[in-house]
Design a protein around this motif. Structure first.
Motif, mmCIF file in Angstrom:
data_model
loop_
_atom_site.group_PDB
_atom_site.id
_atom_site.type_symbol
_atom_site.label_atom_id
_atom_site.label_comp_id
_atom_site.label_asym_id
_atom_site.label_seq_id
_atom_site.Cartn_x
_atom_site.Cartn_y
_atom_site.Cartn_z
ATOM 1 N N GLU A 65 -16.446 28.310 -35.182
ATOM 2 C CA GLU A 65 -17.651 28.551 -35.973
ATOM 3 C C GLU A 65 -17.736 27.606 -37.174
ATOM 4 N N PHE A 66 -16.931 26.596 -37.233
ATOM 5 C CA PHE A 66 -16.891 25.657 -38.359
ATOM 6 C C PHE A 66 -18.223 24.928 -38.499
ATOM 7 N N SER A 67 -18.702 24.806 -39.746
ATOM 8 C CA SER A 67 -19.951 24.085 -39.974
ATOM 9 C C SER A 67 -19.809 23.136 -41.164
ATOM 10 N N LEU A 68 -20.673 22.130 -41.165
ATOM 11 C CA LEU A 68 -20.687 21.107 -42.205
ATOM 12 C C LEU A 68 -21.752 21.460 -43.235
ATOM 13 N N LEU A 69 -21.495 21.178 -44.495
ATOM 14 C CA LEU A 69 -22.478 21.406 -45.555
ATOM 15 C C LEU A 69 -23.370 20.171 -45.636
ATOM 16 N N LEU A 70 -24.549 20.280 -45.026
ATOM 17 C CA LEU A 70 -25.493 19.172 -44.943
ATOM 18 C C LEU A 70 -26.895 19.675 -45.277
ATOM 19 N N PRO A 71 -27.814 18.759 -45.611
ATOM 20 C CA PRO A 71 -29.202 19.171 -45.850
ATOM 21 C C PRO A 71 -29.790 19.856 -44.605
ATOM 22 N N ALA A 72 -30.794 20.687 -44.833
ATOM 23 C CA ALA A 72 -31.457 21.431 -43.756
ATOM 24 C C ALA A 72 -32.142 20.477 -42.775
ATOM 25 N N GLU A 73 -32.379 20.972 -41.577
ATOM 26 C CA GLU A 73 -33.015 20.172 -40.524
ATOM 27 C C GLU A 73 -34.393 19.650 -40.925
ATOM 28 N N GLU A 74 -35.049 20.329 -41.883
ATOM 29 C CA GLU A 74 -36.385 19.901 -42.319
ATOM 30 C C GLU A 74 -36.323 18.666 -43.216
ATOM 31 N N ALA A 75 -35.165 18.359 -43.756
ATOM 32 C CA ALA A 75 -35.018 17.196 -44.637
ATOM 33 C C ALA A 75 -35.227 15.914 -43.823
ATOM 34 N N PRO A 76 -35.650 14.844 -44.488
ATOM 35 C CA PRO A 76 -35.856 13.573 -43.771
ATOM 36 C C PRO A 76 -34.571 13.087 -43.100
ATOM 37 N N LEU A 77 -34.735 12.386 -41.993
ATOM 38 C CA LEU A 77 -33.612 11.869 -41.212
ATOM 39 C C LEU A 77 -32.674 11.031 -42.076
ATOM 40 N N ALA A 78 -33.227 10.179 -42.945
ATOM 41 C CA ALA A 78 -32.390 9.317 -43.789
ATOM 42 C C ALA A 78 -31.513 10.156 -44.710
ATOM 43 N N GLU A 79 -32.067 11.223 -45.275
ATOM 44 C CA GLU A 79 -31.295 12.092 -46.166
ATOM 45 C C GLU A 79 -30.177 12.806 -45.388
ATOM 46 N N ARG A 80 -30.505 13.306 -44.215
ATOM 47 C CA ARG A 80 -29.511 14.034 -43.420
ATOM 48 C C ARG A 80 -28.419 13.110 -42.897
ATOM 49 N N SER A 81 -28.788 11.934 -42.406
ATOM 50 C CA SER A 81 -27.774 11.010 -41.884
ATOM 51 C C SER A 81 -26.919 10.467 -43.032
ATOM 52 N N GLY A 82 -27.551 10.185 -44.179
ATOM 53 C CA GLY A 82 -26.779 9.724 -45.339
ATOM 54 C C GLY A 82 -25.770 10.769 -45.782
ATOM 55 N N ALA A 83 -26.181 12.034 -45.786
ATOM 56 C CA ALA A 83 -25.271 13.118 -46.166
ATOM 57 C C ALA A 83 -24.122 13.245 -45.153
ATOM 58 N N LEU A 84 -24.430 13.057 -43.884
ATOM 59 C CA LEU A 84 -23.369 13.132 -42.865
ATOM 60 C C LEU A 84 -22.361 11.999 -43.054
ATOM 61 N N PHE A 85 -22.839 10.802 -43.337
ATOM 62 C CA PHE A 85 -21.926 9.678 -43.566
ATOM 63 C C PHE A 85 -21.116 9.900 -44.844
ATOM 64 N N ASP A 86 -21.759 10.471 -45.879
ATOM 65 C CA ASP A 86 -21.034 10.841 -47.107
ATOM 66 C C ASP A 86 -19.948 11.878 -46.783
ATOM 67 N N TRP A 87 -20.297 12.855 -45.958
ATOM 68 C CA TRP A 87 -19.351 13.896 -45.567
ATOM 69 C C TRP A 87 -18.115 13.237 -44.925
ATOM 70 N N CYS A 88 -18.361 12.282 -44.040
ATOM 71 C CA CYS A 88 -17.253 11.592 -43.356
ATOM 72 C C CYS A 88 -16.395 10.808 -44.348
ATOM 73 N N ARG A 89 -17.029 10.137 -45.330
ATOM 74 C CA ARG A 89 -16.266 9.408 -46.348
ATOM 75 C C ARG A 89 -15.384 10.375 -47.133
ATOM 76 N N GLY A 90 -15.952 11.495 -47.541
ATOM 77 C CA GLY A 90 -15.169 12.501 -48.247
ATOM 78 C C GLY A 90 -14.025 13.020 -47.394
ATOM 79 N N PHE A 91 -14.305 13.272 -46.126
ATOM 80 C CA PHE A 91 -13.285 13.788 -45.222
ATOM 81 C C PHE A 91 -12.092 12.835 -45.151
ATOM 82 N N LEU A 92 -12.372 11.554 -44.986
ATOM 83 C CA LEU A 92 -11.282 10.576 -44.860
ATOM 84 C C LEU A 92 -10.393 10.562 -46.101
#
Length: 185
Positions: free
Chosen positions: A85-112
């Protein structure tokens, strides 16, 4: 919440507000990635986790029961839960694609960063986990695109799912396998 169910992550805006209060130079998604990397790499779930993942011993521990404290407790519970049931803290699906993808890439940088701090230079990883870690590094270096279509939306959903599963795989190799080895000895 039903007994045995994993709690939901705190709201992104609540985490953002607490980050601003503490004057941390990071986004909510990147900080969550760092926390999850720390936990997946074998770091302890402690209330002063921001000081550890941001390598700043001067940082105060989050307020008990606040958004950052709940983020730690929930993330640790989700990673340990066998129901995936693990989930990532990311912007909602309604947010623009650029905002959501940028947050996902930020998440990955933080993870590393968090993962490297907790696991050290040479963690014991399966071939699959080592490959997943390499793929997360590629995602961490990616740049969001300004616009996209349905195909890009579908691709982002697949990448999010990959990141989620990769995190669970790395946590399994570094934490669950180590706990299993300890029980056998």
């Amino acid at each position: 919440m039903p007994q045995g169910a994993t709690p939901d992550l705190p709201d992104l805006s609540a985490v953002d507000a607490e980050i601003r209060q503490l004057a941390l130079a990071t986004s909510a998604s990147e900080l969550h990635g760092a926390l999850c990397g720390w936990l997946a790499g074998g770091g302890a779930s402690l209330r002063d986790w921001p000081a550890r993942v941001m390598v700043d011993p001067e940082l105060a521990a989050p307020v008990e029961g606040g958004a950052l404290d709940r983020l730690r407790i929930t993330s640790a519970a989700q990673l340990a839960d066998r129901s995936f049931e693990f989930s990532l803290l990311l912007p909602a699906e309604e947010a623009p694609l650029a905002e959501r993808s940028g947050a996902l890439f930020d998440w990955c940088r933080g993870f590393l960063g968090g993962f490297g701090l907790a696991s050290g230079a040479s963690p014991k990883l399966s071939e699959e986990a080592a490959e997943a870690l390499g793929d997360l590094a590629k995602l961490a270096a990616a740049q969001p695109q300004d616009e996209g279509d349905e195909e890009d939306e579908a691709a982002l959903a697949e990448i999010e799912e990959f990141v989620r599963v990769a995190t669970l795989l790395l946590h399994g190799d570094c934490v669950l396998a180590a706990e299993h080895r300890q029980r056998l000895n």
